[in-house]
Design a protein around this motif. Sequence first.
Motif, PDB file in Angstrom:
ATOM      1  N   CYS A 120       0.833  -1.211   0.000  1.00 25.67           N
ATOM      2  CA  CYS A 120       0.000   0.000   0.000  1.00 25.67           C
ATOM      3  C   CYS A 120       0.864   1.256   0.000  1.00 25.67           C
ATOM      4  CB  CYS A 120      -0.967  -0.013   1.184  1.00 25.67           C
ATOM      5  SG  CYS A 120      -2.287  -1.250   0.979  1.00 25.67           S
ATOM      6  N   ASN A 121       1.862   1.310   0.882  1.00 29.65           N
ATOM      7  CA  ASN A 121       2.743   2.483   0.889  1.00 29.65           C
ATOM      8  C   ASN A 121       3.408   2.681  -0.473  1.00 29.65           C
ATOM      9  OD1 ASN A 121       2.590   3.720   3.540  1.00 29.65           O
ATOM     10  ND2 ASN A 121       3.519   1.853   4.350  1.00 29.65           N
ATOM     11  N   ALA A 122       3.735   1.572  -1.138  1.00 31.27           N
ATOM     12  CA  ALA A 122       4.412   1.670  -2.432  1.00 31.27           C
ATOM     13  C   ALA A 122       3.547   2.357  -3.488  1.00 31.27           C
ATOM     14  CB  ALA A 122       4.825   0.279  -2.909  1.00 31.27           C
ATOM     15  N   VAL A 123       2.236   2.302  -3.323  1.00 32.56           N
ATOM     16  CA  VAL A 123       1.364   2.980  -4.298  1.00 32.56           C
ATOM     17  C   VAL A 123       0.715   4.227  -3.674  1.00 32.56           C
ATOM     18  CG1 VAL A 123       0.953   0.940  -5.722  1.00 32.56           C
ATOM     19  CG2 VAL A 123      -0.575   1.408  -3.779  1.00 32.56           C
ATOM     20  N   GLY A 124       1.346   4.752  -2.624  1.00 31.78           N
ATOM     21  CA  GLY A 124       0.912   6.038  -2.056  1.00 31.78           C
ATOM     22  C   GLY A 124      -0.307   5.961  -1.162  1.00 31.78           C
ATOM     23  N   VAL A 125      -0.600   4.784  -0.607  1.00 29.31           N
ATOM     24  CA  VAL A 125      -1.774   4.644   0.261  1.00 29.31           C
ATOM     25  C   VAL A 125      -1.298   4.265   1.670  1.00 29.31           C
ATOM     26  CG1 VAL A 125      -3.960   3.427   0.625  1.00 29.31           C
ATOM     27  CG2 VAL A 125      -3.193   3.943  -1.707  1.00 29.31           C
ATOM     28  N   ARG A 126      -1.716   5.033   2.661  1.00 23.81           N
ATOM     29  CA  ARG A 126      -1.282   4.829   4.037  1.00 23.81           C
ATOM     30  C   ARG A 126      -2.197   3.854   4.771  1.00 23.81           C
ATOM     31  NH1 ARG A 126       3.441   6.355   2.618  1.00 23.81           N
ATOM     32  NH2 ARG A 126       3.821   8.594   2.539  1.00 23.81           N
ATOM     33  N   ILE A 127      -1.676   3.243   5.826  1.00 23.15           N
ATOM     34  CA  ILE A 127      -2.470   2.323   6.649  1.00 23.15           C
ATOM     35  C   ILE A 127      -2.572   2.886   8.068  1.00 23.15           C
ATOM     36  CG2 ILE A 127      -2.603  -0.006   7.641  1.00 23.15           C
ATOM     37  CD1 ILE A 127      -3.020  -0.042   4.609  1.00 23.15           C
ATOM     38  N   TYR A 128      -3.803   3.002   8.567  1.00 19.09           N
ATOM     39  CA  TYR A 128      -4.047   3.435   9.945  1.00 19.09           C
ATOM     40  C   TYR A 128      -4.696   2.281  10.698  1.00 19.09           C
ATOM     41  CZ  TYR A 128      -3.640   7.698   7.229  1.00 19.09           C
ATOM     42  OH  TYR A 128      -3.203   8.636   6.341  1.00 19.09           O
ATOM     43  N   ALA A 129      -4.115   1.934  11.851  1.00 19.00           N
ATOM     44  CA  ALA A 129      -4.621   0.794  12.618  1.00 19.00           C
ATOM     45  C   ALA A 129      -5.631   1.253  13.660  1.00 19.00           C
ATOM     46  CB  ALA A 129      -3.460   0.079  13.289  1.00 19.00           C
ATOM     47  N   ASP A 130      -6.716   0.527  13.754  1.00 16.31           N
ATOM     48  CA  ASP A 130      -7.697   0.721  14.816  1.00 16.31           C
ATOM     49  C   ASP A 130      -7.124   0.028  16.052  1.00 16.31           C
ATOM     50  OD1 ASP A 130      -9.997   1.093  16.300  1.00 16.31           O
ATOM     51  OD2 ASP A 130     -11.346   0.114  14.865  1.00 16.31           O
ATOM     52  N   VAL A 131      -6.854   0.783  17.116  1.00 14.09           N
ATOM     53  CA  VAL A 131      -6.239   0.175  18.295  1.00 14.09           C
ATOM     54  C   VAL A 131      -7.171   0.248  19.502  1.00 14.09           C
ATOM     55  CG1 VAL A 131      -3.832   0.337  17.573  1.00 14.09           C
ATOM     56  CG2 VAL A 131      -4.899   2.295  18.696  1.00 14.09           C
ATOM     57  N   VAL A 132      -7.308  -0.891  20.166  1.00 16.78           N
ATOM     58  CA  VAL A 132      -8.235  -1.042  21.288  1.00 16.78           C
ATOM     59  C   VAL A 132      -7.390  -1.145  22.551  1.00 16.78           C
ATOM     60  CG1 VAL A 132     -10.152  -2.403  22.209  1.00 16.78           C
ATOM     61  CG2 VAL A 132      -9.787  -2.273  19.726  1.00 16.78           C
ATOM     62  N   ILE A 161      -7.817   5.646  17.747  1.00 18.31           N
ATOM     63  CA  ILE A 161      -7.808   5.211  19.134  1.00 18.31           C
ATOM     64  C   ILE A 161      -9.249   4.940  19.577  1.00 18.31           C
ATOM     65  CG2 ILE A 161      -6.993   5.714  21.462  1.00 18.31           C
ATOM     66  CD1 ILE A 161      -4.696   5.833  19.500  1.00 18.31           C
ATOM     67  N   ASP A 162      -9.573   3.656  19.678  1.00 14.28           N
ATOM     68  CA  ASP A 162     -10.916   3.231  20.071  1.00 14.28           C
ATOM     69  C   ASP A 162     -11.252   3.718  21.485  1.00 14.28           C
ATOM     70  OD1 ASP A 162     -13.257   1.336  19.525  1.00 14.28           O
ATOM     71  OD2 ASP A 162     -12.493   0.484  21.401  1.00 14.28           O
ATOM     72  N   ALA A 163     -12.509   4.110  21.677  1.00 19.72           N
ATOM     73  CA  ALA A 163     -13.039   4.440  23.018  1.00 19.72           C
ATOM     74  C   ALA A 163     -12.192   5.467  23.769  1.00 19.72           C
ATOM     75  CB  ALA A 163     -13.208   3.156  23.847  1.00 19.72           C
ATOM     76  N   SER A 164     -11.694   6.467  23.064  1.00 24.43           N
ATOM     77  CA  SER A 164     -10.812   7.469  23.702  1.00 24.43           C
ATOM     78  C   SER A 164     -11.500   8.225  24.826  1.00 24.43           C
ATOM     79  CB  SER A 164     -10.312   8.468  22.653  1.00 24.43           C
ATOM     80  OG  SER A 164      -9.505   7.817  21.708  1.00 24.43           O
ATOM     81  N   PRO A 206       3.324   9.658  14.249  1.00 23.34           N
ATOM     82  CA  PRO A 206       2.143   8.992  13.671  1.00 23.34           C
ATOM     83  C   PRO A 206       0.937   9.935  13.661  1.00 23.34           C
ATOM     84  CG  PRO A 206       2.592   8.174  15.890  1.00 23.34           C
ATOM     85  CD  PRO A 206       3.756   9.045  15.512  1.00 23.34           C
ATOM     86  N   PHE A 207       0.038   9.712  12.707  1.00 23.75           N
ATOM     87  CA  PHE A 207      -1.253  10.392  12.716  1.00 23.75           C
ATOM     88  C   PHE A 207      -2.093   9.719  13.803  1.00 23.75           C
ATOM     89  CE2 PHE A 207      -5.601  10.756  10.585  1.00 23.75           C
ATOM     90  CZ  PHE A 207      -5.784  12.079  10.955  1.00 23.75           C
ATOM     91  N   VAL A 208      -2.763  10.530  14.620  1.00 16.38           N
ATOM     92  CA  VAL A 208      -3.588   9.964  15.693  1.00 16.38           C
ATOM     93  C   VAL A 208      -4.975  10.578  15.633  1.00 16.38           C
ATOM     94  CG1 VAL A 208      -3.957   9.855  18.186  1.00 16.38           C
ATOM     95  CG2 VAL A 208      -1.667   9.466  17.264  1.00 16.38           C
ATOM     96  N   TYR A 209      -5.998   9.748  15.497  1.00 17.83           N
ATOM     97  CA  TYR A 209      -7.367  10.274  15.622  1.00 17.83           C
ATOM     98  C   TYR A 209      -8.125   9.426  16.628  1.00 17.83           C
ATOM     99  CZ  TYR A 209      -8.431   7.030  11.666  1.00 17.83           C
ATOM    100  OH  TYR A 209      -8.555   5.955  10.813  1.00 17.83           O
ATOM    101  N   GLN A 210      -8.728  10.161  17.569  1.00 23.63           N
ATOM    102  CA  GLN A 210      -9.324   9.537  18.736  1.00 23.63           C
ATOM    103  C   GLN A 210     -10.836   9.448  18.587  1.00 23.63           C
ATOM    104  OE1 GLN A 210      -6.872  11.600  22.172  1.00 23.63           O
ATOM    105  NE2 GLN A 210      -7.095  12.910  20.396  1.00 23.63           N
ATOM    106  N   GLU A 211     -11.372   8.268  18.883  1.00 26.93           N
ATOM    107  CA  GLU A 211     -12.821   8.123  18.842  1.00 26.93           C
ATOM    108  C   GLU A 211     -13.419   8.732  20.108  1.00 26.93           C
ATOM    109  OE1 GLU A 211     -16.552   5.062  19.051  1.00 26.93           O
ATOM    110  OE2 GLU A 211     -14.744   4.789  20.230  1.00 26.93           O
TER     111      GLU A 211
END
Length: 477
Positions: free
Chosen positions: A84-96, A188-191, A221-226
């Motif tokens: 994915c990174n090789a074709v310019g697409v980033r991966i964001y993990a849902d973390v619990v 970030i799940d359940a922030s 890292p990019f961080v977005y909180q639920e």
Amino acid sequence: LIDPHFERGHSGIVQLFEWKWLDIARECEQFLGPKQFGGVQISPPNENVIIDGRPWFERYQPISYKIATRSGDQKDFIEMTRRCNAVGVRIYADVVINHMAADQVNYTAIGTGGSTAIPSVRNYSAIPYNVSNFHPPCAVNNYNDAYNVRNCELVGLHDLNQTEEDTRAKIVDYFNDLIDLGIAGFRIDASKHMYPTDLEIIFNRVKYLNTTFGFKPKSDPFVYQEVIDTGNEAISKYEYIFACVTEFRYSSEIGRSFSGGDDLKWLVGFGEKWSLLPSHLAVVFIDNHDNQRSSGSGILSYKMRKKYIMAQSFSLAHPYGIKRIMSSFAFDDNRQGPPHDENFRILSPSIDSTGNCTNGWVCEHRWHPIASMVKFMNVVDGEQITSWWDNGKNQIAFSRGSKGFIVFNLDNEDIDYRLISSTLEQGMYCDIITGEKISDDECSGRIVEVQSGGIILTNMSKDDSNGVLAIHIEQRV
Ligand code: QV4
Ligand code: CA
């Protein structure tokens, strides 16, 4: 923490809910990269408890931080981030990280990676966590009390204590592992159920992104909180703006507007003035995996196709927020997990001759109007809204500088060959909602003429199957 690290020309995050890592790798190469999506929000990658019937929500009950789920193992995971990174697409993990698995039917809980845990005595030996890592039991049952929301158990999920140094250290190790594996950030799940001060300490200890996957040195890292803040609870989204935050108010306001709850003309001032977070801190979406399952909430989903296309197109055409696009599997009941075989292994989506998904996958991101509007978003990037038009009710239109123009009709009457002003240059344009350019002077959809002085002659029936028409400068014919 607030930079999504989108590759130049790419933006927007697609939530590939319950997809397998190798299917995501393929999707990046075949679709998301070429269509200039910014990144993918993946389902939680860590080992989760196995629940009978394999409901989707078992993935929100961690057993360990090993990369071992129905989506794949660590080897598949790195293949995904690499391709994915090789074709310019980033991966964001849902973390619990707010909690671990709840008590199960059996005393010993079994995880998707073969680990076991005994939730009732807080023994999660594969991490390991023991009773000292948790808050004493009590139930989250009072959203007017911040202490209750943060220190008690959300639906019986054993509540980790992130003020405890050992708990912090284990969470930081997990985040660092994911960074080593090539991700660009975290949801970030359940922030809301954790203290902002604890979260900030944890984020500040996490390492920079892995440069071998193409990230610039010293990238956080990019961080977005639920954080679900409907405006009337003890905990506010503004407590979390040291990183990005999911803007649930956006989802409900757009849902309300495009399902007829309020005239579209009011959207003229849509943005921060609607009690929304500052644009660069807000992750915005029409629906997510939770609220698409709450019927009667006024949230739009794939089940209301035309209104959904209109709402999603508005979102992608409008400059406010960092966009997230839901990509679902079809469901009838709320527990139902993703499409699977007789052994409950997740099925890969198949793609039909029109480019749409079949065998149980909805793939809203592949719907022609939605994929086209991702391109629109990237083309008009940096331009403000210009030349707003409305009919005083539910017909609206606006331009994005000299780059793009869009019109919506949600009224029960046609837009009847009307002249609408626009800041686009004179010329012929291909409507990206009904088609696309197929040669220098041919469009497979309708052709729209912008006359001198930026006047567009538009007609759109009230029965139009999409209710939206959009043109931009990279699709001139
Ligand atoms: C049941 C009872 C409880 C009882 C418990 C005892 O209902 O009253 O205390 O048993 O063990 C599942 C079941 C739920 C069950 C629970 C524990 O649905 O009935 O409790 O497991 O066994 C998802 C689902 C939940 C699911 C959970 C864990 O939505 O239904 O619970 O995964 O499998 C608030 C929060 C917000 C949250 C949202 C759903 O502020 O943070 O609720 N959103 C995120 C995720 C969401 C996920 C979680 C948080 C939890 O987006 O998908 O919940 O990680 O608004
Ligand atoms: Ca908590």
